[in-house]
Every structure is written in C-alpha cells, then in structure tokens.
Design a protein around this motif. Structure first.
Motif, PDB file in Angstrom:
ATOM      1  N   PHE A 266       0.823  -1.212   0.000  1.00  0.00           N
ATOM      2  CA  PHE A 266       0.000   0.000   0.000  1.00  0.00           C
ATOM      3  C   PHE A 266       0.861   1.268   0.000  1.00  0.00           C
ATOM      4  CE2 PHE A 266      -3.609  -2.480   2.286  1.00  0.00           C
ATOM      5  CZ  PHE A 266      -4.024  -3.001   1.072  1.00  0.00           C
ATOM      6  N   ILE A 267       2.023   1.226   0.663  1.00  0.00           N
ATOM      7  CA  ILE A 267       2.932   2.380   0.625  1.00  0.00           C
ATOM      8  C   ILE A 267       3.406   2.615  -0.806  1.00  0.00           C
ATOM      9  CG2 ILE A 267       5.179   3.256   1.371  1.00  0.00           C
ATOM     10  CD1 ILE A 267       4.780   1.706   4.003  1.00  0.00           C
ATOM     11  N   GLY A 268       3.823   1.543  -1.473  1.00  0.00           N
ATOM     12  CA  GLY A 268       4.258   1.666  -2.861  1.00  0.00           C
ATOM     13  C   GLY A 268       3.145   2.112  -3.783  1.00  0.00           C
ATOM     14  N   LEU A 269       1.944   1.592  -3.563  1.00  0.00           N
ATOM     15  CA  LEU A 269       0.782   1.984  -4.366  1.00  0.00           C
ATOM     16  C   LEU A 269       0.521   3.483  -4.248  1.00  0.00           C
ATOM     17  CD1 LEU A 269      -1.920   1.425  -5.911  1.00  0.00           C
ATOM     18  CD2 LEU A 269      -2.937   0.984  -3.655  1.00  0.00           C
ATOM     19  N   ALA A 270       0.554   4.007  -3.020  1.00  0.00           N
ATOM     20  CA  ALA A 270       0.286   5.424  -2.808  1.00  0.00           C
ATOM     21  C   ALA A 270       1.294   6.285  -3.552  1.00  0.00           C
ATOM     22  CB  ALA A 270       0.318   5.741  -1.310  1.00  0.00           C
ATOM     23  N   ALA A 271       2.580   5.914  -3.476  1.00  0.00           N
ATOM     24  CA  ALA A 271       3.619   6.706  -4.136  1.00  0.00           C
ATOM     25  C   ALA A 271       3.467   6.672  -5.656  1.00  0.00           C
ATOM     26  CB  ALA A 271       4.998   6.198  -3.727  1.00  0.00           C
ATOM     27  N   MET A 272       3.262   5.480  -6.217  1.00  0.00           N
ATOM     28  CA  MET A 272       3.195   5.343  -7.677  1.00  0.00           C
ATOM     29  C   MET A 272       1.995   6.066  -8.268  1.00  0.00           C
ATOM     30  SD  MET A 272       5.423   3.773  -9.617  1.00  0.00           S
ATOM     31  CE  MET A 272       4.665   2.803 -10.919  1.00  0.00           C
ATOM     32  N   THR A 273       0.878   6.075  -7.560  1.00  0.00           N
ATOM     33  CA  THR A 273      -0.351   6.668  -8.101  1.00  0.00           C
ATOM     34  C   THR A 273      -0.587   8.092  -7.609  1.00  0.00           C
ATOM     35  OG1 THR A 273      -1.659   5.689  -6.311  1.00  0.00           O
ATOM     36  CG2 THR A 273      -1.449   4.408  -8.359  1.00  0.00           C
ATOM     37  N   VAL A 293      13.097   1.693   4.351  1.00  0.00           N
ATOM     38  CA  VAL A 293      13.478   1.391   2.968  1.00  0.00           C
ATOM     39  C   VAL A 293      12.661   2.228   1.994  1.00  0.00           C
ATOM     40  CG1 VAL A 293      13.488  -0.400   1.181  1.00  0.00           C
ATOM     41  CG2 VAL A 293      14.331  -0.920   3.487  1.00  0.00           C
ATOM     42  N   PHE A 294      11.357   2.354   2.240  1.00  0.00           N
ATOM     43  CA  PHE A 294      10.535   3.185   1.355  1.00  0.00           C
ATOM     44  C   PHE A 294      10.896   4.659   1.497  1.00  0.00           C
ATOM     45  CE2 PHE A 294       7.925  -0.675   1.331  1.00  0.00           C
ATOM     46  CZ  PHE A 294       7.619  -0.763  -0.016  1.00  0.00           C
ATOM     47  N   LYS A 295      11.294   5.085   2.692  1.00  0.00           N
ATOM     48  CA  LYS A 295      11.742   6.467   2.864  1.00  0.00           C
ATOM     49  C   LYS A 295      12.995   6.740   2.033  1.00  0.00           C
ATOM     50  CE  LYS A 295       9.843   7.252   7.526  1.00  0.00           C
ATOM     51  NZ  LYS A 295      10.182   7.455   8.962  1.00  0.00           N
ATOM     52  N   ARG A 296      13.862   5.737   1.884  1.00  0.00           N
ATOM     53  CA  ARG A 296      15.072   5.904   1.076  1.00  0.00           C
ATOM     54  C   ARG A 296      14.748   6.116  -0.401  1.00  0.00           C
ATOM     55  NH1 ARG A 296      18.093   0.827   3.746  1.00  0.00           N
ATOM     56  NH2 ARG A 296      18.404   1.694   5.835  1.00  0.00           N
ATOM     57  N   VAL A 347       8.895  -1.906  -8.457  1.00  0.00           N
ATOM     58  CA  VAL A 347       7.893  -1.199  -9.257  1.00  0.00           C
ATOM     59  C   VAL A 347       7.715   0.235  -8.763  1.00  0.00           C
ATOM     60  CG1 VAL A 347       5.782  -1.810  -7.973  1.00  0.00           C
ATOM     61  CG2 VAL A 347       5.690  -1.558 -10.441  1.00  0.00           C
ATOM     62  N   THR A 348       7.862   0.453  -7.453  1.00  0.00           N
ATOM     63  CA  THR A 348       7.728   1.807  -6.913  1.00  0.00           C
ATOM     64  C   THR A 348       8.844   2.714  -7.413  1.00  0.00           C
ATOM     65  OG1 THR A 348       6.710   0.867  -4.919  1.00  0.00           O
ATOM     66  CG2 THR A 348       7.486   3.137  -4.779  1.00  0.00           C
ATOM     67  N   ALA A 349      10.028   2.155  -7.619  1.00  0.00           N
ATOM     68  CA  ALA A 349      11.176   2.941  -8.081  1.00  0.00           C
ATOM     69  C   ALA A 349      11.028   3.410  -9.521  1.00  0.00           C
ATOM     70  CB  ALA A 349      12.454   2.123  -7.931  1.00  0.00           C
ATOM     71  N   ILE A 350      10.078   2.847 -10.274  1.00  0.00           N
ATOM     72  CA  ILE A 350       9.936   3.195 -11.693  1.00  0.00           C
ATOM     73  C   ILE A 350       9.682   4.680 -11.891  1.00  0.00           C
ATOM     74  CG2 ILE A 350       8.406   2.920 -13.699  1.00  0.00           C
ATOM     75  CD1 ILE A 350       8.118  -0.028 -12.912  1.00  0.00           C
ATOM     76  N   GLN A 351       8.860   5.285 -11.022  1.00  0.00           N
ATOM     77  CA  GLN A 351       8.531   6.708 -11.197  1.00  0.00           C
ATOM     78  C   GLN A 351       9.331   7.610 -10.256  1.00  0.00           C
ATOM     79  OE1 GLN A 351       7.263   8.179 -13.483  1.00  0.00           O
ATOM     80  NE2 GLN A 351       5.692   6.950 -14.481  1.00  0.00           N
ATOM     81  N   VAL A 390      16.912  -0.139 -11.781  1.00  0.00           N
ATOM     82  CA  VAL A 390      15.761   0.663 -12.174  1.00  0.00           C
ATOM     83  C   VAL A 390      16.225   2.119 -12.321  1.00  0.00           C
ATOM     84  CG1 VAL A 390      13.401   1.350 -11.626  1.00  0.00           C
ATOM     85  CG2 VAL A 390      14.274  -0.877 -10.845  1.00  0.00           C
ATOM     86  N   VAL A 391      16.066   2.657 -13.504  1.00  0.00           N
ATOM     87  CA  VAL A 391      16.344   4.073 -13.754  1.00  0.00           C
ATOM     88  C   VAL A 391      15.004   4.799 -13.696  1.00  0.00           C
ATOM     89  CG1 VAL A 391      17.327   5.772 -15.343  1.00  0.00           C
ATOM     90  CG2 VAL A 391      18.295   3.450 -15.214  1.00  0.00           C
ATOM     91  N   GLY A 392      14.796   5.573 -12.649  1.00  0.00           N
ATOM     92  CA  GLY A 392      13.496   6.197 -12.437  1.00  0.00           C
ATOM     93  C   GLY A 392      13.106   7.181 -13.529  1.00  0.00           C
TER      94      GLY A 392
END
Length: 455
Positions: A266-273, A293-296, A347-351, A390-392
């Motif tokens: 859900f953390i990754g979902l929020a960031a990506m969308t 890790v997500f904060k990084r 997948v979160t790192a994509i954007q 992953v290159v954002g």
C-alpha cells in the motif's frame, strides 16, 4: 468470481463450506486515477499458515482471530477440516479449531495428496504431526514459481530430533517414536523450516537448541502462541531458540498481526499513483526497517499513532549512499529487508527520480516479471536473475497499459500497482495468484477510487 470459504457449521471430520474459486479470472484496470482514503491491512498470510498448522499440536480448542480471507489460507483451513479437525467459523476472520481426533488414514488418500500438493504451506503440517502423532507426510508442496525452494532445512532438523526421513516419489515421510532434544545449527535461517522444527521440538524429550533460527515477527508470534499453550521456548525474537520439551499442550486464543507485506504494498501503491492513503492499525514496531526502505526511495510518510499516512507526492527522489554511491535495496534474513517486498520496491522505483539496484538474493526467478514493466515503458536493466537496475522516470512519462499475466503473488500485485499508475487500460490475467495472498484487493481499492473490474 471471488474465492472464499465460509464455514456454516462444524462436523467431526467434515467441514461444510461454500467454496468459490476464481478460475482463469482477470483484472481490467483503468489507470491514471488518484486514490484517497483509508485501508485496513488484512491478517498476515505468512503468520496464518504457521499458526493454523499449530492447531494440530493439541486436542483442546484453539481460537484464532484476524485470519485473512485469501486462497492459500482458505485452502489450508479446508485441508484441516478434511483431516478431521472440527472447524467453526465464529465471525468474519475468527475461527475455532479442535484437533481432538485427526484421521491419520486420510493422509494416504489421493484427495490429501492433491490438496496438500497445491499449497506451499502444507509442509508445516509435518512438525505438529511428528510431535503429536509420531509421523507425518506431505506430497511435494506447491506455491509460487519463483526459483529453487529447497526443504532440506526442515528434514535435517527433524533428523536431529531423532526422526527418520524417507521420500518414496509420492510423499515426503517422517517418523519418530521418541523425539529427543538436540543442538542444531540450521543451514539457513528458513522461516518455514524454523517454524516446522520448532513445532516438532516443543514436545520432544529434553532440551532443543536451534541456532541460526529465523526471528521474523511471525515466528515470534508462533513462539508466543506455543508458550501460551504450555510450551517452554526461550530466546523468542533472537536467532537462538532454546526449547524445553513438554508432554502435551493446551488450547489457547491468538490474534494475528497485520500483514507487513500488504502494508508495504500500500505504501508503494500510494507513491506510484500520487495518492493520499492512510493505512490503519499497522503495528508499526513490528515492521522493522520496512518504512525506512521506502523512505530511502524518497516517499514521505507520517506515523499517526499506529497508522501510516502517505500524502500525495508529485515526485519522490531516491537517496544515494553517503559516499554518493547508487542506492541498493537487497533482501536478507530478519531484521533485514524481507524478500517478499522487493518486487514492490522495484515497481515503486519506476517513477522515482534517481536510480536504484534491486538485489534479490534468495530466489533466482522472482525478477523475471520485469519484462512486462519494460513493455509498459519502465527503464529497467535485468542484470542477471538476481539483480535489476531501475532508472526512475521521475514522472517525465507515464507507463502505458498492456495485457499481462501474474506469475506469482508479489509480482502480480506489483503489476497491479504499475497498471493503476499507467495511462489507459491494462488487463492482468491469472489473478488467482493475487487472490492467494491479497484479500478482496479489487473491492478494497475500488472503495478508495480505483477502477478495477474482475472479469
């Protein structure tokens, strides 16, 4: 069609269920929508599989709360009922189990072989069966196809306790009339291996010492539950467990933790969308380094009591190491970063703005789903079976919707997150893989603004 199990009554050896299975189902996702609202994480899948197997250790009632309504867990409950366990559904997410008269003859039937083989978690039936009935058997278990998943740790541990192991081509069999405590140094810190050997050792004669034991929160939960049942386990939360064997265990009541993998998803979902989401009742102290890790990756979050609030972010930037080196996220045994969330981090790192190396050490087939993300427009280099760079995109372009298939639970949800962030429409096939680990994920996300249709 949703997969669910609903117990209407409990009868000795027979559980009456209404069973719905999503066969060959797909998700149709309209991407590009920002979500807003609250999500309550389900009970922990990986804890549930251990805890449910542990009900076989006693003839007394065991009541378990916060059980997730997902395929793998429902299949295990169904299997326990077929084995002769009385199963009563008390309310949504709460069940009472009474294993007073398990039918050992059922273990030799084709039905048992078929059902147990379809479920990876069935391997943890062996420890309780060995402890209480001096024998156990399972077919080669199923589960995600994410690479080699050996079972040596389980059987080497059983042999240390004095059991004999045999594989006849159909079943893995263990037998041990008089288990005796022993010192063992596990060859790997396997969570399921530790759980299985621990459940066998609690009723072995004498003292068992398990070194290099897994110490994940879910393993700690199992240990605490067993201690409430009368076991004598010391060192809970460390990689050195000491177990004083007891002759029998009693019933208990247990409430499972929220699923840390779903919280991370859900953390990754929020960031990506670019969504504003509050994740409720997270039991944050049990999440370890997951939030860090997500904060990084540059994702902002706020702890509000036991809730995690993720604000809508236009852009998040990946940190570098202190010497300027490229950020690397790798899995390792707890309290390191769990391998089940590496697909979500990828997948979160994509954007994100920046570059990150994802290093999946444990499973050599878990990163192969990135070809679908590349087809959607992600900039990812698959270096080898274990590493992806992953290159954002830094929001300079959106992903585009495509048709794809879910190869396993975590990759399936990663593809769902990518599709929700993409422009246009995506189709994800084989979503029964997602249903194995995420409870009514389409219904819950639609309630906060997603547009997901189950085909």
């Amino acid at each position: 069609m949703l997969y669910g199990i609903h117990c209407t009554e409990a009868v000795k050896g027979v559980v009456h269920y209404s069973l719905y299975i999503s066969k060959m189902a797909s998700f149709k996702i309209t991407g590009g929508r920002k979500l807003q609202g609250e999500l309550v994480p389900q009970g922990a899948k990986n804890e549930a599989l251990q805890i449910l197997c542990a009900v076989l250790l006693t003839k007394e009632p065991v009541t378990i709360h916060n059980i997730p309504n997902i395929r793998d867990v429902n299949q295990l409950i169904d299997l326990l009922g077929d084995m002769g366990v009385w199963v009563t559904k008390l309310k949504e997410g709460s069940y009472r189990f009474v294993a007073s008269d398990v039918n050992l003859e059922y273990l030799d039937t084709p039905a048992y072989k078929s059902k147990a083989a379809a479920l990876r978690g069935s391997v943890m039936l062996l420890g309780p069966m060995l402890a209480r009935y001096k024998q156990g058997r399972i077919p080669r278990p199923g589960g995600d196809k994410i690479g080699r998943r050996r079972l040596d740790t389980h059987f080497l541990g059983f042999e240390k306790l004095g059991a004999k192991f045999h594989y006849d081509g159909d079943f893995y069999r263990v037998e041990g009339e008089a288990l005796k405590g022993a010192y063992m140094l596990l060859d790997e810190a396997s969570v399921t291996g530790t759980a299985n050997v621990l459940m066998a050792a609690v009723m072995a004669e004498g003292t068992t010492t398990i070194y290099n034991a897994a110490c994940e929160p879910y393993l700690q939960q199992l240990s605490k539950m067993l201690n409430r049942m009368g076991a004598k386990i010391a060192g809970v939360g460390s990689n050195l467990l000491t177990i004083e064997g007891v002759s029998e265990l009693q019933g208990t009541e247990h409430t499972m933790l929220p699923d840390m993998i779903e919280i991370g998803s859900f953390i990754g979902l929020a960031a990506m969308t670019q969504s504003e989401i509050t994740i409720k009742n997270c039991q944050i102290p049990e999440l370890g380094i997951i939030p860090d890790v997500f904060k990084r990756l540059g994702i902002q979050m706020e702890f509000r009591g036991d809730d995690i609030h993720i604000p809508s972010q236009e852009l998040y930037e990946v940190e570098t190491f202190l010497d300027g080196g490229m950020m690397t996220v790798a899995d390792s045994p707890w309290p390191g970063f769990t391998p089940d969330l590496l697909s979500i981090v990828l997948v979160t790192a994509i954007q994100a703005s920046g570059t990150v190396l994802i290093h999946q050490k444990m499973f050599e087939s878990r990163l192969f789903f990135v070809d679908k993300l590349i087809e959607m427009g992600a900039q990812i280099i698959l270096c080898d079976p274990h590493r992806a760079t992953v290159v954002g995109l830094g929001r300079h372009q959106q992903l585009r919707g495509i048709r794809m298939s879910s190869p396993d639970i975590r990759a399936g949800v990663s593809l769902l997150i990518a599709a929700l962030s993409a422009s246009g429409t995506s189709i994800i096939d084989n979503i029964e893989q997602i249903d194995r680990g995420y409870q009514h994920i389409d219904t819950r996300l639609n309630a906060i603004g997603a547009e997901i249709t189950r085909l």
